[in-house]
Scaffold this motif. Structure first.
Motif, PDB file in Angstrom:
ATOM      1  N   ASN A   3      37.285  38.726  37.210  1.00  0.00           N
ATOM      2  CA  ASN A   3      38.621  38.278  36.456  1.00  0.00           C
ATOM      3  C   ASN A   3      39.697  38.534  37.689  1.00  0.00           C
ATOM      4  OD1 ASN A   3      37.962  39.777  33.122  1.00  0.00           O
ATOM      5  ND2 ASN A   3      37.625  37.921  34.145  1.00  0.00           N
ATOM      6  N   ALA A   4      39.278  39.531  38.500  1.00  0.00           N
ATOM      7  CA  ALA A   4      40.092  39.928  39.539  1.00  0.00           C
ATOM      8  C   ALA A   4      40.299  38.866  40.744  1.00  0.00           C
ATOM      9  CB  ALA A   4      39.591  41.385  40.142  1.00  0.00           C
TER      10      ALA A   4
ATOM     11  N   ARG B 161      39.614  35.788  39.986  1.00  0.00           N
ATOM     12  CA  ARG B 161      40.670  34.750  39.098  1.00  0.00           C
ATOM     13  C   ARG B 161      42.075  35.075  39.482  1.00  0.00           C
ATOM     14  NH1 ARG B 161      40.130  35.549  32.992  1.00  0.00           N
ATOM     15  NH2 ARG B 161      41.342  37.177  33.654  1.00  0.00           N
ATOM     16  N   ASP B 162      42.556  36.071  39.135  1.00  0.00           N
ATOM     17  CA  ASP B 162      43.928  36.480  39.049  1.00  0.00           C
ATOM     18  C   ASP B 162      44.446  36.519  40.606  1.00  0.00           C
ATOM     19  OD1 ASP B 162      43.692  38.865  36.341  1.00  0.00           O
ATOM     20  OD2 ASP B 162      44.010  36.725  36.224  1.00  0.00           O
ATOM     21  N   ASP B 163      43.722  37.042  41.422  1.00  0.00           N
ATOM     22  CA  ASP B 163      44.336  37.246  42.808  1.00  0.00           C
ATOM     23  C   ASP B 163      43.208  37.388  43.682  1.00  0.00           C
ATOM     24  OD1 ASP B 163      45.590  37.866  45.174  1.00  0.00           O
ATOM     25  OD2 ASP B 163      47.398  38.813  44.199  1.00  0.00           O
TER      26      ASP B 163
ATOM     27  N   ILE C 237      35.581  42.430  38.341  1.00  0.00           N
ATOM     28  CA  ILE C 237      35.637  41.722  39.689  1.00  0.00           C
ATOM     29  C   ILE C 237      35.902  40.149  39.506  1.00  0.00           C
ATOM     30  CG2 ILE C 237      34.613  41.428  41.863  1.00  0.00           C
ATOM     31  CD1 ILE C 237      33.188  44.101  41.472  1.00  0.00           C
TER      32      ILE C 237
END
Lengths: 295, 351, 260
Positions: B203-204, B206-208, B201
């Motif tokens: 990382n998510a 971070r990505d979007d 989560i």
């Protein structure tokens, strides 16, 4: 009355903050970069004026005219520095992660600071101008002459920048690039060069402000960060890319600081400034004159 | 910075497939690696290194690794690069110093007190800064760092601008192990988390972040958790540092240059990875130490230059670049962009 | 394709999966959505069409909670979700695919899918556990279903646009939402990929009773796949019915279809 004196002091110094912030606002608006090395341009401007005077008179003292004569030189030198920094280093991170652009300018800031320490030691210096004493008095208010000169100088620098942007071809190119770089490129504007020019003139104005600052305050290699952060406060308040906004914000910030120093204690001025920063960011206004930067 | 490996020579000498395997090996034996490193780290004092310059440098290496890794939790894994992590460090340092010196509280309990103070502070300032994005977030954290520094400087109990000097501190070897243990624990915790839903989560986010929200994740909750975790470790490191250094003042405790240093370490090693910040910390700190002794005063110039060079040429860092090199081959084997962009919507595989 | 057990869909609910009542949204002087009523029933595929600027995406945003409607109510499975925050509505069973195809580019394809599964939710235990084997198995199944098996460990950002769109779709299959909103799913992909997508959507609808509400400009696509269609123009609903009815609706033709 004391408060009026504080307000006047605030306006006088606020104009200098404004002159510094104006360049910061411009870079942010045009190149979309928050230049964490901006304060170092102020510092370099101060030192350039200092060394010019030292070379001319042997000491860091001089008449006001001699001092004023250094301003154009300072402006020119800082223009070159700013232009070079953008063209060689900053341009390489445009369009990448925001974090990287912040970090590269922070890295430049540290490098310049530390080089300055190596070159000139960390000892504070200042420029003594002969006609500074005695101060003027008017309506019961004390107005130090150099502060008045600095005030006028800052306003003039800001005004010149504003007129430059509005009236000249390069100024129009700069505004075009800030609005739409692709479209600007299509009509033949050299976008890379224009961005570098923006950096150059922003640094030049900041450097000029720095020269004036050297006459009323001390300069030392690590003074820059504070000015960068104050510029950030001012620009968030006044609106990204807006010169009138930066001017208003600068004058306001100066006033708030002087009132704090006068009514509370000068030890708390910085704390107040930084707290203002945080408050502004949370409230996040669209800025008085400009538009909120896109995130 | 090239994304394609156009270096045919490199490919033949160190084929991406090997590197990929190396990564896979590290993944499967991750815990063993951590254990081995911990043991190796614990050995020097056992073999006689109990004081002196080298011990200090090693202790500081561990310290910086803790700081860089903590920064990376929020900066690299969650995508919120903070320029003000040292605020936690300073608060940890000062709380411990005050408790130990003025309240005569024992070292371990003082550290606990510092941890609590840091967590409370992190929760409060997280409420403020974590709702900001990008530039605004970064600058706000910097503003908080400087604000806290100013406030501390004005507080008598903190010793004002002169700071506090501490006596009767435990011997250096205690700190060596303290920093080592905290580092190993932190590595273990982060390593574990990166394999759990919680880590995914982050990382998510971070990505979007918008997509994460649209999928049902209350991102505020997760960001705050990551923020407090980072604060905890940074604060623990700070709490020991004051004693380790026998002295703190606003300049050292809330050191802006260190903040840049630790970001640079995470970046050079590779943000968003577990090993990256640690490698970066060990490497950069050693170099800076060397420069500090050989060319006094130039270490920060070097730091500035190192930051610039890394950001411009090398933003993925050591681990990131290696991983990309390995990953490329992975993708290439499975069909590649060329196959996908053709008329066939399906990727042809050999399976 | 095996189906994991549904959590708590009450058996004979008469509430439509989605109902909006009088949704109005204004931006300054402009009324983007004007008193729009729509309904989507369990197992339906409903289309939403209309000229650009008709308010379709704005309506979607009001439904998902990205925007809050100025007037009107949104009901999801009977619950009034009008003022709920976006993530809470998503948790309640609303899935969304984006026009620009959003997935998590920095993570592997498999991680993207694992994230999408709603099991293991927000409780601490679920968060701190590694993905269990049945979940991983399900990701393999789904990837195999759309013929993207080999890409499980590839970084999602490296996939082509069409592949990413498929992954975004598969993520929704993992999540098994009660209602899936799709924003221009046919956009930007080649015809044969589109045919596959239609196939996958049909299968999901037939076998899993996936309920879908989609915005689309590709008329062939919509007419082929939708059970019912709503038409929006200038923020107002100007038509509703089956594809045949819509194609013969004079008002719709004047406003939209006639221009094609």
């Amino acid at each position: 009355m004391a408060i009026t004196q504080f307000v006047v002091n605030g306006l006088l110094v606020g104009a200098l903050f404004a002159a510094v912030a104006v360049g910061f606002a411009l870079i942010w608006g045009v190149v979309d970069i928050i230049n964490l090395a901006h304060g170092e341009m102020v510092m370099l401007g101060g030192y350039t004026a200092y060394w010019l005077l030292s070379i001319a008179t042997g000491t860091a003292e001089g008449s006001v005219l001699l001092f004023l004569a250094t301003i154009p030189v300072v402006v020119a030198v800082l223009f070159v520095v700013g232009y070079a920094l953008q063209r060689t280093l900053v341009s390489r991170v445009i369009g990448t992660d925001i974090f990287l652009t912040l970090l590269v300018t922070f890295g430049i800031s540290i490098a310049i600071q530390q080089l300055a320490i190596q070159a000139w030691t960390a000892n504070p210096r200042s420029i003594q101008v002969a006609f500074a004493d005695p101060s003027l008095t008017a309506a019961g208010l004390v107005i130090p002459k150099m502060k008045l000169v600095a005030f006028v100088g800052a306003i003039i620098l800001t005004a010149i920048l504003y007129l430059f942007l509005q009236r000249t071809r390069t100024g129009r190119a700069i505004r075009a690039v800030s609005q739409n770089p692709e479209a600007a490129a299509l009509v033949g504007i050299d976008v890379a060069h224009t961005r570098a020019i923006t950096f150059g003139i922003s640094s030049a104005v900041a450097g000029g402000a720095g020269a004036f600052i050297a006459t009323i305050l001390n300069i030392e290699p690590q003074m820059g960060l504070i000015y960068t952060l104050k510029s950030f406060v001012i620009v968030v308040f006044g609106g990204v890319g807006s010169i009138p906004g930066a001017l208003t914000g600068g004058l306001l910030l100066g006033t708030v600081e002087e009132l704090t120093a006068g009514l509370v204690s000068s030890r708390w001025t910085l704390a107040v400034s930084f707290t203002l920063l945080i408050v502004l960011l949370v409230v996040k206004p669209k800025g008085l004159f400009g538009t909120e930067a896109n995130e | 910075m090239s994304t394609e490996s156009d270096d045919g020579l490199l490919r033949s000498v160190v084929p991406p497939a090997w590197v990929d395997q190396l990564f896979a090996r590290c993944q499967t034996h991750g815990w063993t690696l951590i254990l081995i490193s911990a043991v190796v780290g614990a050995l020097p004092p056992v073999f006689g290194l109990r004081e002196g310059y080298v011990m200090t440098v090693l202790s500081e290496m561990f310290l910086f690794a803790i700081l860089a890794l903590s920064w990376d939790i929020v900066g690299g894994q969650t995508g919120y690069p903070s320029f003000g992590n040292m605020a936690f460090f300073g608060i940890g340092a000062y709380t411990t110093a005050i408790l130990v010196k003025d309240a005569a509280i024992a070292f371990p309990i003082a550290i606990l007190g510092a941890a609590i103070a840091v967590l409370i502070f992190a929760a409060i300032n997280g409420l403020i800064v974590l709702r900001l994005r990008g530039h605004y977030f970064a600058i706000a954290t910097l503003g908080i760092l400087l604000a806290v520094q100013q406030v501390t400087r004005n507080l008598a109990i903190a010793g004002g601008a002169s700071g506090k000097i501490l006596f009767d501190v435990p011997p250096g070897v205690v700190f060596y192990y303290f920093f080592l243990v905290v580092l190993v624990v932190e590595i273990a915790v982060i390593y574990y988390l990166t394999q759990t839903r919680f880590g995914f989560i982050l990382n998510a986010i971070r990505d979007d972040e918008g997509k994460a929200t649209a999928m049902g994740f209350n991102t505020t909750y997760y960001k705050t958790a990551a923020w407090m975790l980072a604060a905890l470790f940074t604060g623990l490191a700070g709490s020991a540092y004051g004693l380790f250094n026998t002295f703190i003042d606003p300049q050292t405790a809330y050191n802006g240059a260190w903040n840049v240093e630790l970001i640079a370490m995470a970046l050079m090693g590779g943000t968003g990875t577990v090993a990256g910040p640690v490698i970066g910390a060990f490497g950069l700190h050693t170099v800076i130490e060397y420069v500090e002794t050989a060319f006094v005063g130039w270490q920060l110039v070097l730091l500035g230059a190192a930051v610039i060079v890394t950001v411009i040429g090398f933003p993925k860092g050591v681990v990131g670049t290696i991983r990309e090199y390995a990953n490329e081959m992975d993708y290439y084997e499975r069909g590649g962009m060329a196959a996908a962009d053709s008329e066939e919507p399906e990727v042809t595989t050999d399976e | 394709m095996s189906k994991s057990t549904d959590s708590d869909r009450s058996p004979a609910t008469t509430d439509p999966v989605l109902r909006t009542e009088g949704i109005t949204k204004r931006f300054g002087g402009l009324t983007a959505v004007d008193s729009v009523d729509v309904e989507v029933h369990d197992g339906e595929i409903v289309g939403l069409i209309g000229p650009n600027g008709a308010g379709k995406s704005t309506l979607f945003n009001c439904i998902t909670g990205t925007l809050t409607a100025d007037e009107g109510r949104v009901r999801l499975q009977g619950d009034d979700v009008t003022d709920w925050p976006e993530h809470k509505i998503a948790r309640a069973g609303l899935g969304r695919m984006f026009q620009e195809t959003r997935i998590f580019g920095g993570m592997s394809v498999r991680k993207n899918l694992l994230l999408a599964a709603q099991e293991g939710g927000a409780d601490i235990g679920g968060l701190l556990r590694r993905p269990d084997d049945s979940l991983v198995g399900r990701t393999n199944e789904l990837l195999s279903y759309v013929d993207l098996d080999g890409l499980a460990d590839t970084q999602a950002g490296r996939l082509s646009f069409g592949q990413q769109k498929l992954i975004e779709f598969v993520m929704e299959l993992m999540a098994e939402p009660d209602l899936l909103l799709m924003d221009e799913p046919a956009g930007g992909i080649n015809p044969s990929m589109l045919e596959n997508l239609i196939e996958y959507i049909r299968t999901a609808n037939d076998e899993e009773e996936a309920t879908i509400f989609l915005i689309e400009h590709n008329m062939d696509f919509v007419m082929e796949i939708a059970d019912r269609i709503y038409v929006l123009a200038h923020g107002e609903r100007i038509g509703e019915g089956t594809p045949e009815e819509i194609q013969n609706d004079q008002r719709v033709i004047d406003a939209y279809l006639g221009r094609e």
